[in-house]
Enzyme design. Structure first.
Site, PDB file in Angstrom:
ATOM      1  N   HIS A   1       0.815  -1.216   0.000  1.00 48.36           N
ATOM      2  CA  HIS A   1       0.000   0.000   0.000  1.00 48.36           C
ATOM      3  C   HIS A   1       0.849   1.267   0.000  1.00 48.36           C
ATOM      4  O   HIS A   1       0.450   2.293  -0.525  1.00 48.36           O
ATOM      5  CB  HIS A   1      -0.996  -0.023   1.160  1.00 48.36           C
ATOM      6  CG  HIS A   1      -2.138  -0.947   0.859  1.00 48.36           C
ATOM      7  ND1 HIS A   1      -2.288  -2.161   1.466  1.00 48.36           N
ATOM      8  CD2 HIS A   1      -3.129  -0.837  -0.040  1.00 48.36           C
ATOM      9  CE1 HIS A   1      -3.344  -2.760   0.955  1.00 48.36           C
ATOM     10  NE2 HIS A   1      -3.885  -1.981   0.050  1.00 48.36           N
TER      11      HIS A   1
ATOM     12  N   ARG B   1     -10.394   4.375  -2.505  1.00 45.40           N
ATOM     13  CA  ARG B   1     -10.003   3.602  -1.301  1.00 45.40           C
ATOM     14  C   ARG B   1     -10.341   4.431  -0.059  1.00 45.40           C
ATOM     15  O   ARG B   1      -9.491   5.145   0.473  1.00 45.40           O
ATOM     16  CB  ARG B   1      -8.504   3.314  -1.322  1.00 45.40           C
ATOM     17  CG  ARG B   1      -8.050   2.351  -2.400  1.00 45.40           C
ATOM     18  CD  ARG B   1      -6.555   2.074  -2.260  1.00 45.40           C
ATOM     19  NE  ARG B   1      -6.122   0.933  -3.020  1.00 45.40           N
ATOM     20  CZ  ARG B   1      -5.540   0.992  -4.223  1.00 45.40           C
ATOM     21  NH1 ARG B   1      -5.329   2.146  -4.808  1.00 45.40           N
ATOM     22  NH2 ARG B   1      -5.162  -0.115  -4.837  1.00 45.40           N
TER      23      ARG B   1
ATOM     24  N   ARG C   1     -15.457   2.416  -2.705  1.00 48.40           N
ATOM     25  CA  ARG C   1     -15.256   1.119  -2.049  1.00 48.40           C
ATOM     26  C   ARG C   1     -15.428   1.313  -0.553  1.00 48.40           C
ATOM     27  O   ARG C   1     -14.839   2.230   0.028  1.00 48.40           O
ATOM     28  CB  ARG C   1     -13.847   0.609  -2.348  1.00 48.40           C
ATOM     29  CG  ARG C   1     -13.528  -0.626  -1.553  1.00 48.40           C
ATOM     30  CD  ARG C   1     -12.254  -1.239  -1.971  1.00 48.40           C
ATOM     31  NE  ARG C   1     -11.106  -0.633  -1.299  1.00 48.40           N
ATOM     32  CZ  ARG C   1      -9.850  -1.041  -1.482  1.00 48.40           C
ATOM     33  NH1 ARG C   1      -9.597  -2.025  -2.319  1.00 48.40           N
ATOM     34  NH2 ARG C   1      -8.859  -0.461  -0.848  1.00 48.40           N
TER      35      ARG C   1
ATOM     36  N   GLU D   1     -10.984 -10.633  -5.214  1.00 40.38           N
ATOM     37  CA  GLU D   1      -9.588 -10.503  -4.780  1.00 40.38           C
ATOM     38  C   GLU D   1      -9.052 -11.789  -4.160  1.00 40.38           C
ATOM     39  O   GLU D   1      -7.923 -11.821  -3.686  1.00 40.38           O
ATOM     40  CB  GLU D   1      -9.451  -9.396  -3.727  1.00 40.38           C
ATOM     41  CG  GLU D   1     -10.085  -8.094  -4.107  1.00 40.38           C
ATOM     42  CD  GLU D   1      -9.787  -6.998  -3.105  1.00 40.38           C
ATOM     43  OE1 GLU D   1      -8.691  -6.429  -3.168  1.00 40.38           O
ATOM     44  OE2 GLU D   1     -10.659  -6.719  -2.259  1.00 40.38           O
TER      45      GLU D   1
ATOM     46  N   ASN E   1      -4.086  -7.040  -7.008  1.00 42.89           N
ATOM     47  CA  ASN E   1      -3.023  -6.949  -5.995  1.00 42.89           C
ATOM     48  C   ASN E   1      -3.193  -8.053  -4.953  1.00 42.89           C
ATOM     49  O   ASN E   1      -2.241  -8.756  -4.601  1.00 42.89           O
ATOM     50  CB  ASN E   1      -3.060  -5.598  -5.285  1.00 42.89           C
ATOM     51  CG  ASN E   1      -2.938  -4.443  -6.252  1.00 42.89           C
ATOM     52  OD1 ASN E   1      -2.463  -4.639  -7.359  1.00 42.89           O
ATOM     53  ND2 ASN E   1      -3.381  -3.275  -5.845  1.00 42.89           N
ATOM     54  N   ASP E   2      -4.424  -8.160  -4.474  1.00 42.83           N
ATOM     55  CA  ASP E   2      -4.671  -9.203  -3.487  1.00 42.83           C
ATOM     56  C   ASP E   2      -4.857 -10.567  -4.141  1.00 42.83           C
ATOM     57  O   ASP E   2      -4.423 -11.579  -3.601  1.00 42.83           O
ATOM     58  CB  ASP E   2      -5.909  -8.859  -2.644  1.00 42.83           C
ATOM     59  CG  ASP E   2      -5.549  -7.879  -1.539  1.00 42.83           C
ATOM     60  OD1 ASP E   2      -4.531  -8.114  -0.870  1.00 42.83           O
ATOM     61  OD2 ASP E   2      -6.264  -6.884  -1.352  1.00 42.83           O
TER      62      ASP E   2
ATOM     63  N   ARG F   1       2.266  -9.597  -0.616  1.00 48.16           N
ATOM     64  CA  ARG F   1       2.500  -8.531  -1.593  1.00 48.16           C
ATOM     65  C   ARG F   1       3.487  -7.469  -1.105  1.00 48.16           C
ATOM     66  O   ARG F   1       3.990  -6.686  -1.902  1.00 48.16           O
ATOM     67  CB  ARG F   1       1.172  -7.875  -1.995  1.00 48.16           C
ATOM     68  CG  ARG F   1       0.464  -7.190  -0.865  1.00 48.16           C
ATOM     69  CD  ARG F   1      -0.994  -6.880  -1.214  1.00 48.16           C
ATOM     70  NE  ARG F   1      -1.189  -5.530  -1.684  1.00 48.16           N
ATOM     71  CZ  ARG F   1      -2.370  -4.955  -1.868  1.00 48.16           C
ATOM     72  NH1 ARG F   1      -3.481  -5.638  -1.649  1.00 48.16           N
ATOM     73  NH2 ARG F   1      -2.462  -3.725  -2.268  1.00 48.16           N
TER      74      ARG F   1
ATOM     75  N   CYS G   1      -8.941  -3.346 -11.355  1.00 46.04           N
ATOM     76  CA  CYS G   1      -8.511  -2.125 -10.660  1.00 46.04           C
ATOM     77  C   CYS G   1      -7.214  -2.333  -9.872  1.00 46.04           C
ATOM     78  O   CYS G   1      -6.758  -1.428  -9.194  1.00 46.04           O
ATOM     79  CB  CYS G   1      -9.610  -1.604  -9.745  1.00 46.04           C
ATOM     80  SG  CYS G   1      -9.979  -2.696  -8.388  1.00 46.04           S
TER      81      CYS G   1
HETATM   82  C1  PEP Z   1      -6.345  -4.984  -5.066  1.00 42.33           C
HETATM   83  O1  PEP Z   1      -6.196  -5.771  -4.138  1.00 42.33           O
HETATM   84  O2  PEP Z   1      -6.028  -5.241  -6.245  1.00 42.33           O
HETATM   85  C2  PEP Z   1      -6.920  -3.656  -4.829  1.00 42.33           C
HETATM   86  C3  PEP Z   1      -7.144  -2.834  -5.826  1.00 42.33           C
HETATM   87  O3  PEP Z   1      -7.148  -3.299  -3.534  1.00 42.33           O
HETATM   88  P1  PEP Z   1      -5.983  -2.775  -2.552  1.00 42.33           P
HETATM   89  O4  PEP Z   1      -4.742  -2.570  -3.356  1.00 42.33           O
HETATM   90  O5  PEP Z   1      -6.462  -1.523  -1.926  1.00 42.33           O
HETATM   91  O6  PEP Z   1      -5.872  -3.918  -1.583  1.00 42.33           O
HETATM   92 MG    MG Z   2      -7.229  -5.377  -2.297  1.00 40.39          MG
END
Ligand code: PEP
Ligand code: MG
Length: 579
Positions: free
Chosen positions: A191, A298, A334, A433, A456-457, A467, A504
């Site tokens: 993040h 976010r 979100r 995710e 990402n998740d 990650r 996303c």
């Molecule tokens: C993701 O997990 O891809 C996502 C967009 O959410 P975040 O990066 O805020 O966990």
């Molecule tokens: Mg995420």
């Protein structure tokens, strides 16, 4: 001059004096002080104890007797240690006898006691080691608090170097003065990296031992394009980098010129480009870069950098500001994704052992209904101001989705009773995710108005790779066949259910993946605002037919390495300047 290689996470070049930040969990280096400073340091120790006792006494008083008063008991144990004069004396004696800083004396003493406890056979005593680390953190928070404020009260440009930064710390940076970021830890989609990218601060992470090779005040070059950090560069290197930095700025300028042009492929297929934001004031940047709305807001960043939870009105105002920028274009809000590396761990008495697999995101909201409802109340109220959509994060089964939707309906009932206006047809979607959500996307799609793939998740949970952990960052890849198959499944299921599907996660901001995503059927992408022009340029240079062919080839491959090389070569042919 020393050159360190890490992972480039936010583009751009910065050349600045560095500022080192100690983070709460970082081992405090032994720093010697002048004998004349000893009394002042001893006073710091006393003040820290006093403040920690005050803080804990308040926490203790605020606890009710739930869970059999266990939490109250733990606070009481910590308070007993903090009131123990011999403990304080042991620390101040160390400051005096060895002329060391207050934070070093606290850290060294508490860790020594902790390791002594940990060796004991009696389980009750050995478990007290965790209490010692907790007390250490609490005291260090008091001692280092002032120093951390440095970052908020800067007067000259700096590059921040730290072992690790939390999203909260990164979000608090004064953007005017923080020109670059470099950390020992972290990964491409941690993040902190995401925030740096949104703020447009060049950043490199996963440098492993950078903090051990630098001193405050050194000059550093942070090359956020190539993932390089150069400590104390010579004149010639500085000059080369200044030229390179100008060329890069020119490329950015050139790409900005396509802002007004549509994101349409050469064979006429329209792609919707939306922006990911963390703060309402970023919405303007999305617009400037040519984004057509917000695909991921976010909202949990409203909770960071503050002691109390945001009020309903504060939520509402943040949403109204964002919607105001886009009027009737989509703004996907979100619901809060707290937990894991954001907010809740520092508020918890005992941090979770596996926070990314713990009480995170929608799970946290479903256990904190007052907070969750407060946010939905504000979103619904704001829904009449524009094209607002609601998105639930980290849904991992149908039940969670049904529960979240039911609570939304409850809030709608409350609003009806209060005669407050809201959009009754507000679209409600979910983020995919987790592998469980991807594999059951056909079921989830029946109850959702849209799906958004959070790669990402999804990558971290599919590949079992943290990650944010630099030690396994080479294993973390969107090009892994397992990840791609899951993404394809979700897209196909959404198409069958005739609902929108977008991506996303950060994968959507990476030039090499765009053709593949289009070829797999994606027509809406939400990405970090600075990358919108570059991604648009790629879209405008390809045909969907080419993308389909590329996707077919890629999905027939079995190795991550082969896939990444193929994708990189294909993208390089289209936009060589980006590589
Ligand atoms: C993701 O997990 O891809 C996502 C967009 O959410 P975040 O990066 O805020 O966990
Ligand atoms: Mg995420």
């Amino acid at each position: 001059m020393e050159i360190k290689k890490g992972i480039a996470v936010s583009p751009g070049i910065s050349i600045a004096k560095l500022l080192i930040i100690d983070s709460e969990d970082y081992r405090i280096p032994r720093r010697q002080i002048e004998p004349s400073q000893r009394m002042m340091e001893i006073q710091h120790v006393r003040d820290a104890f006093k403040a920690a006792i005050g803080e804990l006494t308040e926490f203790e008083a605020a606890q009710d007797d739930t869970e059999g008063g266990k939490i109250k008991d733990i606070f009481a144990v910590h308070l007993r240690f903090l009131h123990d004069r011999s403990l304080r004396k042991r620390i101040t004696d160390l400051v005096y006898s060895e002329s060391v800083t207050a934070e070093y004396a606290v850290s060294a003493t508490m860790r020594e006691i902790a390791s002594h406890f940990a060796k004991q056979k009696d389980a009750y005593i050995s478990e007290r080691a965790a209490d010692m680390y907790d007390i250490e953190r609490r005291l260090l928070k008091q001692l280092l608090g002032g120093r951390r404020e440095d970052v908020e009260h800067l007067t000259e440009e700096v590059a921040v170097v730290a072992r690790e930064l939390s999203p909260t710390q990164t979000a608090a940076f004064n953007r005017k003065f923080v020109k670059g970021l470099a950390t020992d830890a972290g990964g491409r989609t941690s993040h902190t990296a995401i925030v740096a990218r949104s703020l447009g601060i060049p950043a490199v992470v996963a440098l492993e031992d950078l903090t051990e090779c630098v001193s405050g005040g050194d000059t550093v070059i942070i090359d956020g394009n190539r993932g390089i950090v150069i400590v104390n560069p010579d004149e010639q290197t500085i000059q080369q980098y200044e030229e390179y930095s100008q060329e890069f700025a020119q490329l950015e300028h050139k790409l900005d010129a396509i802002r007004e042009k549509p994101a349409v492929t050469r064979d006429g297929v329209k792609i919707t480009l939306l922006g990911n934001i963390e703060f309402p004031d970023e919405a303007e940047m999305v617009l400037q870069k040519g984004g057509e709305g917000i695909g991921l807001y976010r909202t949990e960043f409203l909770y960071l950098n503050r002691e109390s939870e945001p009020t309903e009105q504060e939520h509402y105002e943040a949403y109204a500001e964002t919607i105001g920028v886009f009027k009737h274009r989509p703004v996907i809000i979100r619901t809060v994704d707290l937990g894991a590396d954001k907010y809740t761990q520092s508020k918890r008495f005992a941090p979770e052992p596996n926070p990314f697999l713990g009480l995170r995101s929608i799970r946290f909201c479903l256990q904190n209904l007052t907070m969750f409802k407060r946010q939905m109340h504000a979103i619904l109220r704001a829904s009449v101001l524009g094209d607002v959509k609601i998105m639930f994060p980290l849904i991992s089964n149908l039940q969670e989705m049904k529960q979240a939707t039911m609570i939304l309906r409850d809030v709608m009932d409350d609003l009806n009773e209060e005669s407050v206006k809201y959009n009754k047809d507000v679209e409600v979607g979910i983020m995919v995710e987790t592998p469980s959500a991807a594999l059951t996307a056909s079921t989830l799609a029946r109850d959702a108005d849209f799906l958004s793939i959070g790669t990402n998740d999804l990558i971290q949970y599919t590949l079992a790779v943290d990650r944010g952990n630099e030690l396994v960052s080479t294993l973390y890849s969107a090009a892994d066949p397992a990840v791609l198959r899951l993404i394809r499944t979700v897209i196909q299921d959404a198409h069958k259910a005739q609902i929108d599907v977008s991506v996303c996660g950060e994968m959507a901001s990476e030039p090499e993946y765009i053709m593949l995503l289009l070829g797999m059927g994606i027509r809406t992408i939400s990405l970090t605002p600075p990358m919108i022009p570059e991604i648009k340029q790629i879209i405008r240079s390809v045909t969907v037919q080419d993308c389909n062919n590329l996707a077919r080839t890629i999905l027939g491959m079995n190795s991550e390495r082969q896939i990444s090389n193929y994708l990189r070569d294909a993208a390089r042919k289209i936009l060589p300047e980006a590589f």
